[in-house]
Design a protein around this motif. Structure first.
Motif, PDB file in Angstrom:
ATOM      1  N   PRO A  98      -7.284  -1.065   2.372  1.00  0.00           N
ATOM      2  CA  PRO A  98      -7.740  -1.687   1.116  1.00  0.00           C
ATOM      3  C   PRO A  98      -6.793  -1.481  -0.064  1.00  0.00           C
ATOM      4  CG  PRO A  98      -8.957   0.333   1.516  1.00  0.00           C
ATOM      5  CD  PRO A  98      -8.005   0.182   2.682  1.00  0.00           C
ATOM      6  N   LEU A  99      -5.530  -1.777   0.152  1.00  0.00           N
ATOM      7  CA  LEU A  99      -4.545  -1.670  -0.938  1.00  0.00           C
ATOM      8  C   LEU A  99      -4.612  -2.925  -1.803  1.00  0.00           C
ATOM      9  CD1 LEU A  99      -1.568  -0.363   1.213  1.00  0.00           C
ATOM     10  CD2 LEU A  99      -2.882   0.940  -0.489  1.00  0.00           C
ATOM     11  N   PRO A 100      -4.325  -2.792  -3.096  1.00  0.00           N
ATOM     12  CA  PRO A 100      -4.430  -3.980  -3.966  1.00  0.00           C
ATOM     13  C   PRO A 100      -3.620  -5.166  -3.472  1.00  0.00           C
ATOM     14  CG  PRO A 100      -4.169  -2.004  -5.288  1.00  0.00           C
ATOM     15  CD  PRO A 100      -4.017  -1.567  -3.850  1.00  0.00           C
ATOM     16  N   SER A 101      -2.385  -4.925  -3.009  1.00  0.00           N
ATOM     17  CA  SER A 101      -1.571  -6.076  -2.594  1.00  0.00           C
ATOM     18  C   SER A 101      -2.144  -6.723  -1.335  1.00  0.00           C
ATOM     19  CB  SER A 101      -0.111  -5.675  -2.381  1.00  0.00           C
ATOM     20  OG  SER A 101      -0.010  -4.722  -1.353  1.00  0.00           O
ATOM     21  N   PRO A 141       1.677  -5.028 -11.396  1.00  0.00           N
ATOM     22  CA  PRO A 141       1.171  -4.822 -10.050  1.00  0.00           C
ATOM     23  C   PRO A 141       0.025  -5.780  -9.746  1.00  0.00           C
ATOM     24  CG  PRO A 141       0.711  -2.919 -11.470  1.00  0.00           C
ATOM     25  CD  PRO A 141       1.475  -3.917 -12.277  1.00  0.00           C
ATOM     26  N   ALA A 142      -0.184  -6.011  -8.449  1.00  0.00           N
ATOM     27  CA  ALA A 142      -1.249  -6.926  -8.076  1.00  0.00           C
ATOM     28  C   ALA A 142      -2.581  -6.403  -8.570  1.00  0.00           C
ATOM     29  CB  ALA A 142      -1.295  -7.063  -6.560  1.00  0.00           C
ATOM     30  N   PRO A 143      -3.334  -7.241  -9.295  1.00  0.00           N
ATOM     31  CA  PRO A 143      -4.663  -6.790  -9.680  1.00  0.00           C
ATOM     32  C   PRO A 143      -5.587  -6.766  -8.470  1.00  0.00           C
ATOM     33  CG  PRO A 143      -4.315  -9.046 -10.392  1.00  0.00           C
ATOM     34  CD  PRO A 143      -3.026  -8.564  -9.795  1.00  0.00           C
ATOM     35  N   LEU A 184      -4.855 -11.339   0.992  1.00  0.00           N
ATOM     36  CA  LEU A 184      -5.899 -11.938   1.844  1.00  0.00           C
ATOM     37  C   LEU A 184      -6.725 -12.954   1.056  1.00  0.00           C
ATOM     38  CD1 LEU A 184      -7.108  -8.723   3.683  1.00  0.00           C
ATOM     39  CD2 LEU A 184      -5.868 -10.644   4.734  1.00  0.00           C
ATOM     40  N   LYS A 185      -7.014 -12.581  -0.167  1.00  0.00           N
ATOM     41  CA  LYS A 185      -7.753 -13.508  -1.028  1.00  0.00           C
ATOM     42  C   LYS A 185      -6.918 -14.765  -1.270  1.00  0.00           C
ATOM     43  CE  LYS A 185     -10.696 -14.412  -4.608  1.00  0.00           C
ATOM     44  NZ  LYS A 185     -10.225 -15.738  -5.008  1.00  0.00           N
ATOM     45  N   ILE A 245       3.277 -17.777   1.404  1.00  0.00           N
ATOM     46  CA  ILE A 245       4.050 -17.524   0.178  1.00  0.00           C
ATOM     47  C   ILE A 245       3.114 -17.246  -1.001  1.00  0.00           C
ATOM     48  CG2 ILE A 245       6.100 -18.827   0.905  1.00  0.00           C
ATOM     49  CD1 ILE A 245       5.143 -21.107  -0.972  1.00  0.00           C
ATOM     50  N   THR A 246       1.844 -17.037  -0.726  1.00  0.00           N
ATOM     51  CA  THR A 246       0.882 -16.858  -1.824  1.00  0.00           C
ATOM     52  C   THR A 246       1.264 -15.705  -2.750  1.00  0.00           C
ATOM     53  OG1 THR A 246      -1.444 -16.604  -2.395  1.00  0.00           O
ATOM     54  CG2 THR A 246      -0.724 -15.426  -0.440  1.00  0.00           C
ATOM     55  N   ASP A 247       1.887 -14.654  -2.200  1.00  0.00           N
ATOM     56  CA  ASP A 247       2.243 -13.520  -3.078  1.00  0.00           C
ATOM     57  C   ASP A 247       3.422 -13.882  -3.980  1.00  0.00           C
ATOM     58  OD1 ASP A 247       3.812 -13.515  -0.743  1.00  0.00           O
ATOM     59  OD2 ASP A 247       4.087 -11.342  -0.739  1.00  0.00           O
ATOM     60  N   THR A 248       4.414 -14.563  -3.462  1.00  0.00           N
ATOM     61  CA  THR A 248       5.542 -14.971  -4.309  1.00  0.00           C
ATOM     62  C   THR A 248       5.039 -15.896  -5.426  1.00  0.00           C
ATOM     63  OG1 THR A 248       6.911 -14.926  -2.320  1.00  0.00           O
ATOM     64  CG2 THR A 248       7.882 -15.929  -4.276  1.00  0.00           C
ATOM     65  N   VAL A 249       4.186 -16.826  -5.059  1.00  0.00           N
ATOM     66  CA  VAL A 249       3.657 -17.761  -6.048  1.00  0.00           C
ATOM     67  C   VAL A 249       2.737 -17.033  -7.038  1.00  0.00           C
ATOM     68  CG1 VAL A 249       2.342 -19.916  -6.345  1.00  0.00           C
ATOM     69  CG2 VAL A 249       3.852 -19.649  -4.381  1.00  0.00           C
ATOM     70  N   GLY A 250       2.109 -15.974  -6.576  1.00  0.00           N
ATOM     71  CA  GLY A 250       1.244 -15.182  -7.454  1.00  0.00           C
ATOM     72  C   GLY A 250       1.997 -14.159  -8.279  1.00  0.00           C
ATOM     73  N   GLY A 251       3.298 -13.992  -8.008  1.00  0.00           N
ATOM     74  CA  GLY A 251       4.099 -13.066  -8.809  1.00  0.00           C
ATOM     75  C   GLY A 251       3.982 -11.616  -8.387  1.00  0.00           C
ATOM     76  N   TYR A 252       3.695 -11.352  -7.110  1.00  0.00           N
ATOM     77  CA  TYR A 252       3.655  -9.975  -6.606  1.00  0.00           C
ATOM     78  C   TYR A 252       4.176 -10.014  -5.175  1.00  0.00           C
ATOM     79  CZ  TYR A 252      -0.498 -11.419  -3.983  1.00  0.00           C
ATOM     80  OH  TYR A 252      -1.352 -12.080  -3.120  1.00  0.00           O
ATOM     81  N   GLU A 253       4.235  -8.853  -4.540  1.00  0.00           N
ATOM     82  CA  GLU A 253       4.720  -8.840  -3.155  1.00  0.00           C
ATOM     83  C   GLU A 253       3.795  -8.056  -2.233  1.00  0.00           C
ATOM     84  OE1 GLU A 253       8.444  -6.834  -2.262  1.00  0.00           O
ATOM     85  OE2 GLU A 253       8.732  -8.121  -0.503  1.00  0.00           O
ATOM     86  N   LEU A 254       3.446  -8.693  -1.115  1.00  0.00           N
ATOM     87  CA  LEU A 254       2.844  -7.942  -0.018  1.00  0.00           C
ATOM     88  C   LEU A 254       4.008  -7.316   0.740  1.00  0.00           C
ATOM     89  CD1 LEU A 254       0.347  -7.263   1.821  1.00  0.00           C
ATOM     90  CD2 LEU A 254       1.070  -9.223   3.213  1.00  0.00           C
TER      91      LEU A 254
END
Ligand SMILES: CC(C)=CCC/C(C)=C(\C)COP(=O)(O)OP(=O)(O)O
Ligand SMILES: [Mg+2]
Length: 438
Positions: free
Chosen positions: A403-406, A43-45, A411-412, A309-318
């Motif tokens: 304020p959910l982790p994903s 899960p997204a840290p 946003l970061k 695409i930052t989430d795909t590249v980061g290995g998680y999903e918004l």
């Protein structure tokens, strides 16, 4: 040369599928319930201890309010063994301390090569991990030359000068590894290839652009048609460098992303292509838009498909419903707009030197508001700064409400992309140089 990647269920697998990023479910057999993202083993840290996130999350400021900051209430991220160790950022200043030196550049020179546009509100980034830059640069060149035959030999210097490895490593420091970084890097190269070859100075022209772009768009959003006509379409996808690059890059992306992440990307690319068409239509009729009209066009002819695409590249999903929140959409649009106006500022002299009138924000402000070139440029810097501040306020609002982790990590990721994009423009002295206004 080997054939490019697959087009769907009937096509062959890409040449170098990376087992570690193969999705659990084939892109061609999308289940009703979306599969877990193929690149999201964890899960997204919650990267809340990071000052960059504090910048996004904001929260109340002023004496005695630091304990109210949303960012401070969140747990620090779990250490990720795959992530390159970036230099520890300086702690965020307390309310009674001076603001970070990062914010507005009064001097034209920053820490490493390449001047910052004076007065530009921006955030310096840590030097991108050199080992990652080297490996991404090596692999992207192999892909460009061997898999998609992107350029003739004489354009090799320009390809190298683009420094896409450094660009993508700076923009995606939270990518779990090289395979993830390659997803963004291939798309970035493909996007620029199409812009150069269809729209700009590598054979591009506004004449007939709509037809060419629409056909190229089918590399991303496939034609579904009858058996009689499908083969000709399939053949067309390999018929020029931008289409080969789009098709292959998208194929890798779809295999790694969830269906909704792929669909998000298609939608953002449709936006981009609509922006290209408006720019081309105005060039064809020699129309100089009003400033607000230019900003509207540039919201579409925009870097948006890259940070999203930052989430795909980061290995998680918004998740799609959180991505679709109006306030999230506003934050994304403002981030894309600030990042794109950065391009207008850094590419200003390059575009002045190009044939014809190349629209960018300083040029349009000068024409429409009867300002000198210098005053128009300075006003464009101010527009950029307002967009950056508006993005940060919008992102803080989303983070506070959801304020959910994903959400926080996304946003970061967008904010980090904006900063990495600025840094790439600043340091790419092969491609860009600043005007002599100071
Ligand atoms: C990477 C990507 C989505 C690009 C799309 C549009 C684009 C090429 C830009 C936003 C950059 O602007 P511009 O076309 O002016 O590029 P250069 O100034 O020529 O670098
Ligand atoms: Mg430009």
């Amino acid at each position: 040369m080997p054939a490019p990647g697959p087009l769907g269920p009937t096509a062959p697998a890409p040449q170098q599928p990376t087992p570690s990023i193969r999705p659990a479910v084939s892109a061609s057999t999308e289940p009703v319930t979306p599969p877990a993202p193929a690149l999201a083993p964890t899960p997204a840290p919650v990267p809340a201890a990071d000052p960059g996130l504090r910048r996004i999350l904001g929260g109340p400021t002023g004496l005695g309010t630091s304990s109210l900051s949303l960012a401070r209430a969140l747990k620090p991220p779990a250490p990720d063994p795959h992530m390159a160790v970036a230099p520890a950022p300086a702690p965020a200043p307390e309310p009674d301390q001076v603001p970070p030196a990062s914010s507005v550049s009064a001097s034209p020179v920053s820490s490493s090569e390449g001047p910052v546009v004076p007065g530009l509100y921006h955030h310096p980034v840590p030097e991108p991990d050199p080992a990652r830059v080297e490996e991404v640069s090596r692999r992207i060149k192999r892909w460009a030359e061997d898999e998609v035959q992107l350029y003739p030999e004489e354009w090799e210097g320009q390809f190298d000068g683009f420094s896409v490895g450094r660009y993508m490593v700076a923009c995606h420091p939270d990518a779990p590894g090289i395979d993830h970084l390659m997803l963004a890097t291939r798309l970035m190269v493909a996007e620029n290839a199409l812009d150069d070859c269809y729209c700009e100075d590598h054979g591009g022209s506004p004449i007939g652009l709509g037809g060419r772009i629409l056909l190229a768009h089918t590399t991303l959003d496939h034609l579904h048609t009858t058996p009689e006509y499908a083969p000709e379409w399939e053949e067309s996808l390999g018929s020029d460098a931008p289409r080969r690059a789009y098709r292959s890059a998208m194929d890798y992306f779809v295999r790694a992303a969830t269906p909704s992440q792929s669909d998000r990307y298609r939608h953002d690319m449709a936006r981009l292509h609509m922006g290209y068409l408006a720019e081309a239509a105005w060039a064809q009729t020699e129309y100089v838009p009003e400033v607000w009209e230019y900003l509207a066009m540039r919201q579409f002819n925009n870097f948006r498909p890259c940070p999203t695409i930052t989430d795909t590249v980061g290995g998680y999903e918004l998740p799609a419903d959180l991505h679709a929140l109006p306030k999230m959409q506003r934050a994304i649009a403002l981030a894309g707009n600030a990042a794109t106006i950065v391009n207008d500022l850094y590419s200003y002299t390059k575009e002045l030197d190009s044939p014809g009138l190349h629209l960018n924000l300083p040029v349009v402000i000068a024409r429409r508001e009867q300002l000198s070139e210098r005053d128009a440029y300075l006003k464009a810097v101010e527009v950029h700064n307002q967009l950056m501040h508006a993005f940060e306020a919008a992102a803080a609002e989303v983070a506070a409400e959801c304020p959910l982790p994903s959400v926080l990590r996304f946003l970061k990721g967008v904010a980090t992309w904006v900063d990495g994009n600025h840094d790439w423009h600043r340091t790419n002295t092969y491609r860009y140089s600043l005007p002599d206004f100071w």
